[in-house]
Structure formats: structure tokens, C-alpha cells
Design a protein around this motif. Structure first.
Motif, short mmCIF file in Angstrom:
data_model
loop_
_atom_site.label_atom_id
_atom_site.label_comp_id
_atom_site.label_asym_id
_atom_site.label_seq_id
_atom_site.Cartn_x
_atom_site.Cartn_y
_atom_site.Cartn_z
N GLU A 248 55.40 63.68 45.95
CA GLU A 248 54.04 64.13 45.63
C GLU A 248 53.11 62.96 45.34
OE1 GLU A 248 52.80 66.90 46.05
OE2 GLU A 248 54.38 68.42 45.93
N VAL A 249 53.67 61.89 44.74
CA VAL A 249 52.83 60.75 44.37
C VAL A 249 52.63 59.79 45.55
CG1 VAL A 249 52.73 58.75 42.79
CG2 VAL A 249 53.49 60.93 41.93
N SER A 250 53.42 59.99 46.63
CA SER A 250 53.42 58.99 47.70
C SER A 250 52.04 58.72 48.34
CB SER A 250 54.47 59.31 48.76
OG SER A 250 54.23 60.60 49.27
N PRO A 251 51.14 59.72 48.52
CA PRO A 251 49.84 59.32 49.10
C PRO A 251 49.14 58.27 48.23
CG PRO A 251 50.08 61.71 49.12
CD PRO A 251 51.24 61.18 48.34
N ALA A 252 49.24 58.43 46.90
CA ALA A 252 48.59 57.46 46.01
C ALA A 252 49.33 56.12 46.07
CB ALA A 252 48.56 57.99 44.58
N SER A 253 50.68 56.16 46.09
CA SER A 253 51.44 54.90 46.13
C SER A 253 51.12 54.13 47.41
CB SER A 253 52.95 55.17 46.12
OG SER A 253 53.29 55.98 45.05
N LEU A 254 51.04 54.85 48.53
CA LEU A 254 50.77 54.17 49.81
C LEU A 254 49.35 53.62 49.84
CD1 LEU A 254 52.53 56.59 52.30
CD2 LEU A 254 53.21 54.27 51.72
N MET A 255 48.45 54.38 49.24
CA MET A 255 47.08 53.89 49.22
C MET A 255 46.94 52.66 48.34
SD MET A 255 43.80 56.03 48.98
CE MET A 255 42.68 54.88 48.23
N ALA A 256 47.64 52.68 47.21
CA ALA A 256 47.62 51.52 46.33
C ALA A 256 48.23 50.32 47.06
CB ALA A 256 48.42 51.81 45.06
N PHE A 257 49.31 50.57 47.82
CA PHE A 257 49.97 49.51 48.58
C PHE A 257 49.00 48.87 49.57
CE2 PHE A 257 52.77 47.93 51.97
CZ PHE A 257 53.73 47.27 51.23
N SER A 258 48.21 49.69 50.24
CA SER A 258 47.31 49.12 51.26
C SER A 258 46.03 48.56 50.67
CB SER A 258 46.93 50.16 52.31
OG SER A 258 47.77 51.24 52.30
N SER A 259 45.54 49.17 49.57
CA SER A 259 44.23 48.74 49.07
C SER A 259 44.33 47.69 47.97
CB SER A 259 43.47 49.94 48.52
OG SER A 259 44.09 50.40 47.33
N CYS A 260 45.50 47.59 47.32
CA CYS A 260 45.71 46.67 46.21
C CYS A 260 44.72 46.91 45.08
CB CYS A 260 45.63 45.20 46.66
SG CYS A 260 46.99 44.76 47.74
N SER A 261 44.34 48.14 44.87
CA SER A 261 43.43 48.42 43.76
C SER A 261 43.82 49.73 43.05
CB SER A 261 41.99 48.52 44.27
OG SER A 261 41.16 49.01 43.24
N SER A 262 44.27 49.59 41.80
CA SER A 262 44.61 50.80 41.00
C SER A 262 43.36 51.60 40.74
CB SER A 262 45.18 50.46 39.63
OG SER A 262 46.28 49.68 39.69
N ALA A 263 42.27 50.89 40.41
CA ALA A 263 41.03 51.59 40.08
C ALA A 263 40.53 52.34 41.32
CB ALA A 263 39.98 50.61 39.60
N GLY A 264 40.62 51.69 42.47
CA GLY A 264 40.17 52.32 43.71
C GLY A 264 41.03 53.51 44.10
N THR A 265 42.30 53.48 43.69
CA THR A 265 43.22 54.57 44.06
C THR A 265 43.11 55.75 43.10
OG1 THR A 265 44.70 52.87 44.91
CG2 THR A 265 45.65 55.02 44.66
N LEU A 266 42.46 55.51 41.95
CA LEU A 266 42.44 56.53 40.88
C LEU A 266 42.13 57.97 41.33
CD1 LEU A 266 42.69 57.15 37.87
CD2 LEU A 266 40.35 56.35 37.57
N PRO A 267 41.09 58.19 42.14
CA PRO A 267 40.83 59.57 42.53
C PRO A 267 42.02 60.21 43.26
CG PRO A 267 38.96 58.19 43.07
CD PRO A 267 40.06 57.27 42.66
N VAL A 268 42.74 59.40 44.04
CA VAL A 268 43.89 59.95 44.77
C VAL A 268 45.04 60.21 43.80
CG1 VAL A 268 45.46 59.58 46.71
CG2 VAL A 268 43.16 58.63 46.78
N THR A 269 45.24 59.28 42.84
CA THR A 269 46.30 59.49 41.84
C THR A 269 46.03 60.79 41.08
OG1 THR A 269 46.12 57.09 41.54
CG2 THR A 269 47.67 58.24 40.12
N MET A 270 44.76 61.03 40.76
CA MET A 270 44.41 62.25 40.03
C MET A 270 44.69 63.49 40.87
SD MET A 270 40.99 60.92 38.07
CE MET A 270 40.72 62.07 36.78
#
Ligand code: ASP
Length: 400
Positions: A248-270
Motif C-alpha cells: 500500500e505504501v509503495s506508490p509513495a516509496s517509489l515516488m520518494a525514490f525518484s524525487s528524493c524529496s520527503s516533503a514533495g512526496t507528502l501528499p502521496v504518503t497521506m
């Protein structure tokens, strides 16, 4: 085909295209492919401020009392600090096992790297309180936004019926933001392709091979931390189906992997937390805080890199210095912003605390983006893990 599979395909194609283009194709990749990733990230970033603000205000309103906010806050911070210290220890373990700096010579000696001074603790605390909430939003200052949203939420609860309308409006804003994230995520595979291609083109085998041991040590430390530490916590404390959680978390993990930004990934993590069934009241508080202060992957990386540089210069570290790495590393990771490359700047703070030559970090600088990918992925996975556990314990309390 589900979203994770599509994103994985985007990632794989990006890696292939990057390798194909190679060093000669970097300019092409940056000019023509990179913008696809930039547009995607810009769109996601567009919703961060309204999403964090609105969901947190509604979260606090639903919690109903400030005591509960305090309790969740204490639990969250305790988990965050504990897991971060663990991550550095794992990083130190892999740095010791792989000995990445032993036998290497230091090319590029004389490169000047400026150290980041540790900010005073009082300055950090004062800085959390905004003088102007609009300014905090303009600058996307997450901690200040959190503080303001907490006040607005508590205020709405305090004025009772008079705040109902405002609460419903802000709730509507939060729902609209989630919808927007959902829409943007449909193009995530293209965005990920755009983000990853220029990075792989610029960091081909010729760049990575000499530093392969550092790369391996950081990747393995990150994987072990995620699988073993989070896996065990989720299973033992949360009684959770760990595989399902990671899926379930993988879309956020993959996005963090590609973007290198936790803050930028936040909406997806949520959005992932929502799908995991974590209560909105909990994740709307725990995740924005985590994207700002919880950096386990960064901590593991700092453990490996500090040892790498000590080994590079043939310096034996004392037990006290290992302690210094754990303490400063935990503090440094709190102070690391959730943006690309921030962890590298904080590394210089640890090196200074240890009295290690800063020039050593010049070697890391060249490949930092490749090391940023797994660490950011772990950073947000850690946030989601803690959100899950805090959500679980709050739910159990309510039942009791
Ligand atoms: N890029 C990381 C993050 O956003 C921070 C770091 O550089 O370690 O979480």
C-alpha cells in the motif's frame, strides 16, 4: 494494471533510457526528459500546503481536545527519535562490515567543502512559532504550518457551533486536495520516468563503480532498516500484515525514490495512509511532522558516510566518537529538510562534530543523488510506519 506496477515500469524505462543515453546524453536528458519529472513534482507540491493545513485542522477538530493532541505528539516523537537512532546504528554496522573507505585514495584533495554549523536549540524552537501564518504558507515552512493549524483546530473546537461552518469548509478543502493528488498520480509513471532518466544518465557505471562499496552499504542499510526494523515493529506492535503494508505504501516509496524529496512526496504518503485505513486525525498530524523531522534513511546514510570518511583518512574512531555519531546524527536528521540533498549538508555537521576532514565528503557529493534515492524512500516509509502504529494504539485506547 495497478498504479505501483505502472510506476515501476516508468522507473525501469527511466533506468534503461538513462543507461542508453549515458554521459554524452546528459544534456539531452536534462533538457528534454527531466522537465516531465519537474512538471509532475510541481503539481504534487502545489497541493502540499493546503493539504497539510486543512487535514491537520480537521484532524485536531476531530480529536476534540488538546490533551489527546499532546499524547499523540509525545508518542510520535518518541517513535521518530527511537527509530532514527536505530537507523544510524545499522548504518554504522554496514560501514564497519563493508569498510568502504579502506584502501581508497583521496582524489580531488584540496576541494573546499563548507561545514554547516549546528543551529542553537533555542533558535530552532523559536523558529517553530510563526509570526505570520501566510508567510509560513508561502515558504511552505512545515513546522510553522503545523503550529498554526493546531491553533486553528483548537480554536474551532473551543467556539463550538460557531466554528462548525469553518470546519466543514476546511474539511471540504482537504477532500478536494486528496482528489487533486489522485488525479496527478495518474501521470506518476511518466513523472517518475522524467525524474530518473537524467539521474541515471549522469551517474553511469564509470561514476559509481569506484564507490560501489559505499553505494552498496547505504542501500543495504536502508533495506535492512525498512524490512527488519519497520517489519518487526509493524508485526509485533501493530499486529499488521507487513506485506500488505509495504504494498500500500509503495506508490509513495517509489515516488520518494525518484524525487528524493520527503516533503514533495507528502501528499502521496497521506493518500497511502488513507488507503491503509489509518485514521485521518492521526496521519494528518504524524505524516507532515515526519516529513520534516523523521529521517531514518538519512540517518543510516550518515552512519555509513561518517565511517567511510574516517576510513579514507585512516582515522580510528573511539567509542565516544561512535556515541557522538549517534547523537549528532539523530539531531542532524531532525534538522534535515525533506528536500533533495539536504542530508549531505547535514553530514558536514556530523563530520565537524567528529573532527573529521570535510574534504572527504567531496567524494560523496559526486554520487549523493544515487544515495538520496533509497534514503528518502526509507524516510517516508518510516513516517508511514509510525503513523500506522500511533493510529493503532489510539484506536485500541478508544475501544478500551
Ligand atoms: N532527500 C531527503 C528527504 O527528502 C533528505 C536527505 O537529503 O537526506 O527525505
Amino acid at each position: 494494471m495497478n498504479l505501483t506496477t505502472k510506476i515501476l515500469i516508468g522507473l525501469a524505462l527511466g533506468i534503461i533510457a538513462g543507461l542508453e543515453l549515458g554521459a554524452e546524453g546528459v544534456a539531452f536528458a536534462k533538457t528534454w526528459i527531466g522537465p516531465l519529472g519537474t512538471i509532475f513534482m510541481n503539481m504534487i507540491k502545489m497541493v502540499i500546503v493546503p493539504l497539510v493545513f486543512s487535514s491537520l485542522v480537521v484532524g485536531v477538530c476531530n480529536l476534540g481536545d488538546i490533551k489527546k493532541v499532546g499524547r499523540i505528539g509525545m508518542k510520535t516523537v518518541a517513535y521518530y527519535l527511537g527509530t532514527t537512532a536505530f537507523a544510524i546504528i545499522i548504518g554504522l554496522g554496514f560501514g564497519t562490515l563493508f569498510q568502504p573507505g579502506v584502501g581508497m585514495t583521496m582524489p580531488g584533495a584540496g576541494v573546499k567543502v563548507a561545514a554547516k554549523a549546528a543551529p542553537s536549540i533555542m533558535k530552532v524552537i523559536v523558529g517553530i512559532f510563526p509570526t505570520n501564518p501566510l508567510d509560513a504558507m508561502l515558504k511552505a515552512n512545515m513546522l510553522q504550518i503545523i503550529v498554526f493549524a493546531l491553533f486553528v483546530g483548537v480554536g474551532i473546537v473551543a467556539v463550538e457551533e460557531k466554528g462548525e461552518y469553518l470546519k466543514r469548509t476546511i474539511d471540504g478543502l482537504a477532500e478536494v486536495c486528496y482528489k487533486i493528488v489522485g488525479m496527478i498520480m495518474t501521470v506518476a509513471p511518466i513523472g517518475v520516468f522524467g525524474l530518473i532518466t537524467p539521474v541515471v544518465a549522469a551517474n553511469g557505471p564509470a561514476v559509481l563503480l569506484p564507490l560501489l562499496k559505499v553505494v552498496l552499504a547505504v542501500y543495504l542499510a536502508c533495506i535492512v532498516h525498512a524490512v527488519v526494523v519497520y517489519g518487526a515493529m509493524l508485526k509485533i506492535i501493530g499486529g499488521c500484515d507487513v506485506i500488505k503494508f509495504f504494498k500500500e505504501v509503495s506508490p509513495a516509496s517509489l515516488m520518494a525514490f525518484s524525487s528524493c524529496s520527503s516533503a514533495g512526496t507528502l501528499p502521496v504518503t497521506m493518500a497511502c495512509a488513507k488507503k491503509l485505513g489509518i485514521s485521518k486525525d492521526v496521519y494528518s498530524f504524524v505524516l507532515p511532522l515526519g516529513a520534516t523531522i523523521n529521517m531514518d534513511g538519512t540517518a543510516a546514510y550518515q552512519g555509513v558516510c561518517a565511517l567511510f570518511i574516517a576510513q579514507l583518512y585512516g582515522i580510528d574512531l573511539s567509542a565516544a566518537q561512535y556515541g557522538t555519531i549517534i547523537v549528532t546524527g539523530t539531531l542532524a536528521s531532525i534538522g534535515t529538510a525533506g528536500v533533495p540533498g539536504a542530508g549531505f549538508i547535514m553530514l558536514t555537521m556530523i563530520l565537524t562534530a567528529l573532527g573529521l576532514p570535510l574534504e572527504g565528503s567531496a567524494l560523496i557529493a559526486g554520487i549523493d543523488r544515487i544515495l538520496d534515492m533509497p534514503r528518502t524512500s526509507v524516510n517516508i516509509t518510516g513516517d508511514a510506519t509510525v503513523a500506522y502504529l500511533v493510529g493503532k494504539s489510539e484506536a485500541a485506547r478508544q475501544e478500551a
